[in-house]
Scaffold this motif. Structure first.
Motif, PDB file in Angstrom:
ATOM      1  N   VAL A 148      88.751 -68.093 -26.196  1.00  0.00           N
ATOM      2  CA  VAL A 148      90.104 -68.076 -25.635  1.00  0.00           C
ATOM      3  C   VAL A 148      91.014 -69.032 -26.398  1.00  0.00           C
ATOM      4  O   VAL A 148      92.166 -68.709 -26.696  1.00  0.00           O
ATOM      5  CB  VAL A 148      90.069 -68.433 -24.133  1.00  0.00           C
ATOM      6  N   GLY A 149      90.502 -70.213 -26.742  1.00  0.00           N
ATOM      7  CA  GLY A 149      91.309 -71.159 -27.508  1.00  0.00           C
ATOM      8  C   GLY A 149      91.718 -70.611 -28.860  1.00  0.00           C
ATOM      9  O   GLY A 149      92.873 -70.752 -29.284  1.00  0.00           O
ATOM     10  N   ALA A 150      90.782 -69.966 -29.543  1.00  0.00           N
ATOM     11  CA  ALA A 150      91.097 -69.378 -30.850  1.00  0.00           C
ATOM     12  C   ALA A 150      92.054 -68.208 -30.707  1.00  0.00           C
ATOM     13  O   ALA A 150      92.924 -67.984 -31.563  1.00  0.00           O
ATOM     14  CB  ALA A 150      89.807 -68.920 -31.528  1.00  0.00           C
ATOM     15  N   ALA A 151      91.916 -67.439 -29.631  1.00  0.00           N
ATOM     16  CA  ALA A 151      92.827 -66.318 -29.385  1.00  0.00           C
ATOM     17  C   ALA A 151      94.255 -66.824 -29.202  1.00  0.00           C
ATOM     18  O   ALA A 151      95.207 -66.237 -29.717  1.00  0.00           O
ATOM     19  CB  ALA A 151      92.382 -65.535 -28.159  1.00  0.00           C
ATOM     20  N   LEU A 152      94.418 -67.930 -28.469  1.00  0.00           N
ATOM     21  CA  LEU A 152      95.744 -68.503 -28.275  1.00  0.00           C
ATOM     22  C   LEU A 152      96.354 -68.932 -29.603  1.00  0.00           C
ATOM     23  O   LEU A 152      97.526 -68.642 -29.888  1.00  0.00           O
ATOM     24  CB  LEU A 152      95.656 -69.698 -27.330  1.00  0.00           C
ATOM     25  N   GLU A 153      95.573 -69.606 -30.428  1.00  0.00           N
ATOM     26  CA  GLU A 153      96.075 -70.032 -31.736  1.00  0.00           C
ATOM     27  C   GLU A 153      96.476 -68.829 -32.583  1.00  0.00           C
ATOM     28  O   GLU A 153      97.481 -68.864 -33.305  1.00  0.00           O
ATOM     29  CB  GLU A 153      95.011 -70.864 -32.446  1.00  0.00           C
ATOM     30  N   ALA A 154      95.693 -67.763 -32.496  1.00  0.00           N
ATOM     31  CA  ALA A 154      96.007 -66.552 -33.267  1.00  0.00           C
ATOM     32  C   ALA A 154      97.292 -65.906 -32.769  1.00  0.00           C
ATOM     33  O   ALA A 154      98.082 -65.378 -33.565  1.00  0.00           O
ATOM     34  CB  ALA A 154      94.846 -65.562 -33.176  1.00  0.00           C
ATOM     35  N   VAL A 155      97.514 -65.922 -31.452  1.00  0.00           N
ATOM     36  CA  VAL A 155      98.758 -65.366 -30.903  1.00  0.00           C
ATOM     37  C   VAL A 155      99.957 -66.134 -31.446  1.00  0.00           C
ATOM     38  O   VAL A 155     100.956 -65.545 -31.875  1.00  0.00           O
ATOM     39  CB  VAL A 155      98.742 -65.411 -29.356  1.00  0.00           C
ATOM     40  N   VAL A 156      99.878 -67.448 -31.441  1.00  0.00           N
ATOM     41  CA  VAL A 156     100.978 -68.266 -31.950  1.00  0.00           C
ATOM     42  C   VAL A 156     101.258 -67.944 -33.418  1.00  0.00           C
ATOM     43  O   VAL A 156     102.416 -67.875 -33.849  1.00  0.00           O
ATOM     44  CB  VAL A 156     100.652 -69.763 -31.772  1.00  0.00           C
ATOM     45  N   ARG A 157     100.193 -67.699 -34.190  1.00  0.00           N
ATOM     46  CA  ARG A 157     100.364 -67.404 -35.619  1.00  0.00           C
ATOM     47  C   ARG A 157     100.996 -66.052 -35.881  1.00  0.00           C
ATOM     48  O   ARG A 157     101.558 -65.815 -36.954  1.00  0.00           O
ATOM     49  CB  ARG A 157      99.004 -67.476 -36.337  1.00  0.00           C
ATOM     50  N   THR A 158     100.899 -65.116 -34.935  1.00  0.00           N
ATOM     51  CA  THR A 158     101.407 -63.761 -35.196  1.00  0.00           C
ATOM     52  C   THR A 158     102.883 -63.764 -35.567  1.00  0.00           C
ATOM     53  O   THR A 158     103.322 -62.947 -36.375  1.00  0.00           O
ATOM     54  CB  THR A 158     101.195 -62.832 -33.983  1.00  0.00           C
ATOM     55  N   GLU A 159     103.639 -64.661 -34.973  1.00  0.00           N
ATOM     56  CA  GLU A 159     105.082 -64.680 -35.236  1.00  0.00           C
ATOM     57  C   GLU A 159     105.376 -64.881 -36.717  1.00  0.00           C
ATOM     58  O   GLU A 159     106.327 -64.308 -37.250  1.00  0.00           O
ATOM     59  CB  GLU A 159     105.744 -65.786 -34.414  1.00  0.00           C
ATOM     60  N   GLY A 160     104.563 -65.669 -37.391  1.00  0.00           N
ATOM     61  CA  GLY A 160     104.787 -65.921 -38.806  1.00  0.00           C
ATOM     62  C   GLY A 160     104.103 -64.932 -39.725  1.00  0.00           C
ATOM     63  O   GLY A 160     104.316 -64.956 -40.945  1.00  0.00           O
ATOM     64  N   GLN A 161     103.287 -64.043 -39.167  1.00  0.00           N
ATOM     65  CA  GLN A 161     102.550 -63.088 -39.996  1.00  0.00           C
ATOM     66  C   GLN A 161     103.298 -61.777 -40.201  1.00  0.00           C
ATOM     67  O   GLN A 161     103.008 -61.044 -41.147  1.00  0.00           O
ATOM     68  CB  GLN A 161     101.174 -62.812 -39.375  1.00  0.00           C
TER      69      GLN A 161
END
Length: 346
Positions: free
Chosen positions: A183-196
């Motif tokens: 879940v922690g890694a999923a949250l970090e990945a969600v935050v990164r989507t904006e810049g991807q």
């Protein structure tokens, strides 16, 4: 598994409007929340009539009706993989949109490493999440980072890393560590989507499908560990505040339609169909429904594509088989989730 999908159905019902509000990729049709909700609901309802063996029942040998039960039915109800496979197949048959189709692929693939097991462990969960993210990436003809695929991948990788450090520990504590890491890694990945993705960066939002996947994974953590959902996960995600306007207000409509169906095809015909649909449109997703072929060697496939005109795509599909569950939806007409999501779901 039943508790997980029930929690996910409720959570997605509660969040469907906000997910729809930030849904602009791959098309700005504002229906990711609705599509995920309806797909998860189909998965959950497939399990609602499946009670665990022995739950409120007499032993099979003294129940008269047990004589007519299919062989192995009760054993399958205690098999985590078999239960999840049942849910996954139901989701696949009723999948809605890109996000719903990818989640159903995720669910079916996650069931495979769990087959034959009556208990979830950290190693089994790590294997399930890894299998699921690989299958989801491969289902798309043109997978794109910065979407729910990236969230699935991050969760799978984090789970595998934590499990590797447990040295085979199959305790509930180890399982909790893996769930927290996923879940922690999923949250970090969600935050990164904006810049991807440029379109997300320009709109100052994170990916809607990624947020939906984060909610689903947190529901799994909550169901397994018996803890509350972590509502703070969504705090600060760009575009997710309730006061934020619906992002589609000033955006142009997308042309074309979304075509979906289920069809039985030989492996060669399936490859042919994917190639032809790639030529006709985009967002092509094809995934096998169920592990077994019929008497003629054909497998059932769930098919999804965005095309300018449905006629050529439907013509190609029907030239190769007899499709079922056919749906054609205008991408230019955002679907109102209030007409689909029940009050209970909200």
């Amino acid at each position: 598994m039943k508790r997980w999908l029930g929690k996910a159905e409720t959570a997605l019902g509660n969040h469907s409007d906000r997910l729809n509000a930030i849904n602009i990729f791959p098309v700005a049709d504002g229906d990711t929340g609705t599509n995920l909700y309806l797909t998860v609901r189909a998965a959950h309802r497939a399990l609602q009539d499946a009670a665990p063996a022995g739950a409120g029942q007499l032993p099979a040998e003294v129940r008269p009706e047990a004589r007519s039960e299919p062989a192995g039915q009760q054993a399958q109800l205690n098999d985590v993989g078999a239960v999840l496979a049942r849910a996954g197949q139901a989701a696949m048959e009723k999948a809605k949109g890109n996000s719903g189709t990818l989640f159903s692929v995720f669910l079916c693939a996650a069931a495979e490493p769990l087959a034959g097991h009556a208990r979830l462990t950290s190693s089994l969960l790590a294997a399930a999440l890894n299998r699921a993210q690989i299958r989801a990436w491969s289902a798309l003809s043109d997978p794109v980072p910065g979407t729910m695929l990236s969230v699935m991948e991050a969760a799978g990788r984090a789970a595998a890393a934590v499990d590797a450090g447990q040295n085979g520990n199959d305790s509930n504590h180890a399982l909790g560590l893996v769930l927290d890491a996923a879940v922690g890694a999923a949250l970090e990945a969600v935050v990164r989507t904006e810049g991807q993705l440029n379109v997300l960066q320009a709109a100052h939002v994170v990916d809607a499908g990624g947020v939906g996947m984060l909610l689903i994974l947190d529901c799994l953590r909550s169901a397994v560990l018996g803890e509350e959902l972590r509502s703070e996960l969504l705090d600060g995600l760009h575009g997710y505040d309730l006061q934020d306007p619906h992002i589609h207000t000033d955006m142009p409509d997308d042309d074309g339609v979304e075509v979906m169906c289920t069809i039985s095809l030989s492996p060669l015909d399936a490859a042919t169909l994917r190639q032809r649909l790639d030529e006709l449109g985009d967002s092509v997703i094809m995934s096998q429904v169920g592990p077994s072929a019929d008497a003629e060697g054909r497998y059932r496939w769930r098919v999804h594509v965005h095309v300018p005109d449905p006629a050529p795509a439907l013509g190609v599909i029907r030239s190769l088989g007899d499709p079922a569950e056919v749906s054609v939806s205008e991408l230019a007409l955002p679907r109102d989730p209030s007409g689909e999501v029940s009050a209970e779901g909200r």
